[in-house]
Write an enzyme that holds these catalytic residues in place. Structure first.
Site, PDB file in Angstrom:
ATOM      1  N   GLY A 154      63.862  48.749  82.252  1.00 24.70           N
ATOM      2  CA  GLY A 154      63.574  47.398  81.801  1.00 24.70           C
ATOM      3  C   GLY A 154      62.470  47.445  80.758  1.00 24.70           C
ATOM      4  O   GLY A 154      62.266  48.464  80.085  1.00 24.70           O
ATOM      5  N   ALA A 236      56.561  50.859  90.614  1.00 25.97           N
ATOM      6  CA  ALA A 236      57.517  49.775  90.846  1.00 25.97           C
ATOM      7  C   ALA A 236      57.255  49.109  92.192  1.00 25.97           C
ATOM      8  O   ALA A 236      56.392  48.235  92.305  1.00 25.97           O
ATOM      9  CB  ALA A 236      58.937  50.318  90.760  1.00 25.97           C
ATOM     10  N   ARG A 237      57.961  49.562  93.207  1.00 27.90           N
ATOM     11  CA  ARG A 237      57.754  49.114  94.577  1.00 27.90           C
ATOM     12  C   ARG A 237      57.893  50.327  95.487  1.00 27.90           C
ATOM     13  O   ARG A 237      58.764  51.184  95.279  1.00 27.90           O
ATOM     14  CB  ARG A 237      58.756  48.024  94.973  1.00 27.90           C
ATOM     15  CG  ARG A 237      58.500  46.658  94.347  1.00 27.90           C
ATOM     16  CD  ARG A 237      57.202  46.044  94.863  1.00 27.90           C
ATOM     17  NE  ARG A 237      56.965  44.691  94.378  1.00 27.90           N
ATOM     18  CZ  ARG A 237      56.294  44.379  93.284  1.00 27.90           C
ATOM     19  NH1 ARG A 237      55.821  45.355  92.520  1.00 27.90           N
ATOM     20  NH2 ARG A 237      56.100  43.124  92.931  1.00 27.90           N
ATOM     21  N   GLU A 266      51.941  48.549 102.898  1.00 27.34           N
ATOM     22  CA  GLU A 266      50.684  48.180 102.240  1.00 27.34           C
ATOM     23  C   GLU A 266      49.946  47.176 103.109  1.00 27.34           C
ATOM     24  O   GLU A 266      50.546  46.214 103.589  1.00 27.34           O
ATOM     25  CB  GLU A 266      50.967  47.590 100.854  1.00 27.34           C
ATOM     26  CG  GLU A 266      51.611  48.586  99.891  1.00 27.34           C
ATOM     27  CD  GLU A 266      51.822  48.024  98.492  1.00 27.34           C
ATOM     28  OE1 GLU A 266      51.404  46.874  98.230  1.00 27.34           O
ATOM     29  OE2 GLU A 266      52.413  48.723  97.649  1.00 27.34           O
ATOM     30  N   HIS A 285      47.832  49.440  94.582  1.00 26.26           N
ATOM     31  CA  HIS A 285      48.737  48.459  93.974  1.00 26.26           C
ATOM     32  C   HIS A 285      47.979  47.510  93.045  1.00 26.26           C
ATOM     33  O   HIS A 285      48.173  46.297  93.074  1.00 26.26           O
ATOM     34  CB  HIS A 285      49.483  47.656  95.051  1.00 26.26           C
ATOM     35  CG  HIS A 285      50.750  47.026  94.529  1.00 26.26           C
ATOM     36  ND1 HIS A 285      51.806  46.683  95.347  1.00 26.26           N
ATOM     37  CD2 HIS A 285      51.136  46.675  93.278  1.00 26.26           C
ATOM     38  CE1 HIS A 285      52.777  46.138  94.634  1.00 26.26           C
ATOM     39  NE2 HIS A 285      52.384  46.127  93.366  1.00 26.26           N
TER      40      HIS A 285
END
Length: 327
Positions: A154, A236-237, A266, A285
């Site tokens: 992306g 990303a995740r 998390e 994060h």
């Protein structure tokens, strides 16, 4: 825009300049919402025509009030904690800010890549311990000429490839797109299957969004294709990468190191096995959280809020079908 009220989630109060003056200049009443417990409730957003939010989740209850906001503007791009389908059913538009996050997140990815390749964590620990012996034993690796695989392609991945252009990297991409988009002056990027990309790459950078299809996309079977000595970075995740498989790859040396800004769980427990590896660089994060990100995401969200209010096209609308429901 007199009488138009925009709520801003409480967590954004500490972010500095979000570009909200453009809303105030258009006579919008901009107010920070009361603190939340990680979820925006219908009570939080009551009376708001639009809401700019970052950390709190959005559920079906958020938009269940008699007069829900017309617009929920996500400060960021992740939608794994946003019930988009419920918002669409309620006629509530959801937008994201890929243009605002692009450079900051790509820069964070490059930061982790360089930190892992150059063994920054190990070298920092040596200095703090007063140990200057055997410095040649901490020899790192340069990025120049390396083969880089981006998983997901992306706006962040495209920007990352632009940032690495001075290093003359060979760029590969695993993406569901039929073709890798390329703008004027963009570096070449070769579309590859995931297994092939892993076999060829010195550096793997994960930028894919978390969806049911990408959950544990990089599991043990997939990571078995890693080129020995590769490094992996995830901005990303966390759940896109199977943590157990990642740990195994670090333990057996298939991965020479990793840089992680996101995790399956998390906050990451302080005694988690990932914290024991000297060749793993960790961030909570928030590595991309800079003044650049704040103003970029804020300005992008404000542009969407103003456009939707004026009935103009909104480029970052998540589900265009909501326009028909809202009408």
């Amino acid at each position: 825009m007199s009488g138009w009220r925009v709520g801003v989630s409480a967590d954004l109060a500490a972010w500095g300049d979000l570009g909200l003056d453009r809303l105030r200049a258009a006579d919008a009443d901009v107010r920070f919402l009361p603190p939340d417990d990680g979820v925006l409730t219908a009570a939080h957003v009551d009376g708001c025509d639009a809401v700019l939010f970052a950390a709190p989740a959005v559920t079906a209850e958020t938009v269940s009030g008699p007069h829900p906001p017309r617009h929920l503007a996500r400060f960021g791009v992740g939608l794994d904690t946003v019930d988009v389908a419920a918002c669409t059913r309620a006629g509530v538009a959801v937008t994201v800010t890929p243009d605002g996050a692009r450079r900051a997140v790509a820069t964070a990815a490059l930061t982790l890549v360089l930190a892992v390749l150059q063994r920054v964590r190990e070298k920092d620990a040596r200095v703090r311990a007063g140990d200057w012996s055997d410095r040649s034993g901490l020899l790192g690796r340069g990025l120049t000429g390396r083969t880089v695989l981006v998983v997901g392609f992306g706006s962040v991945a495209a920007e990352f490839c632009r940032l690495t252009a001075p290093f003359a990297t060979v760029n590969l991409a695993h993406t569901r797109r039929r073709e890798v988009p390329r703008g004027p002056g963009d570096p070449d990027v070769e579309r590859v299957a995931l297994a092939e990309g892993l076999r060829r790459a010195d550096v793997v950078v994960v930028t894919a969004p978390l969806t049911p299809q990408t959950h544990h996309l990089l599991d043990a079977a997939v990571l078995a294709h890693l080129r020995p000595g590769a490094v992996l970075v995830n901005v990303a995740r966390g759940p896109v990468v199977d943590t157990a498989a990642l740990l195994d790859a670090l333990r057996d040396g298939r991965l020479a190191g990793a840089g992680l800004d996101v995790f399956e769980d998390e906050p990451l427990p302080a005694d988690h096995p990932l914290t024991t590896f000297p060749n793993v660089v960790l961030a909570p994060h928030c590595l991309a959280w800079t003044d650049e990100l704040a103003l970029g995401n804020g300005s992008s969200a404000v542009t969407s809020i103003l456009a939707l209010r004026a009935g103009e096209p909104v480029g970052n609308l998540v589900d265009p079908a909501v326009l028909e429901v809202a009408s």
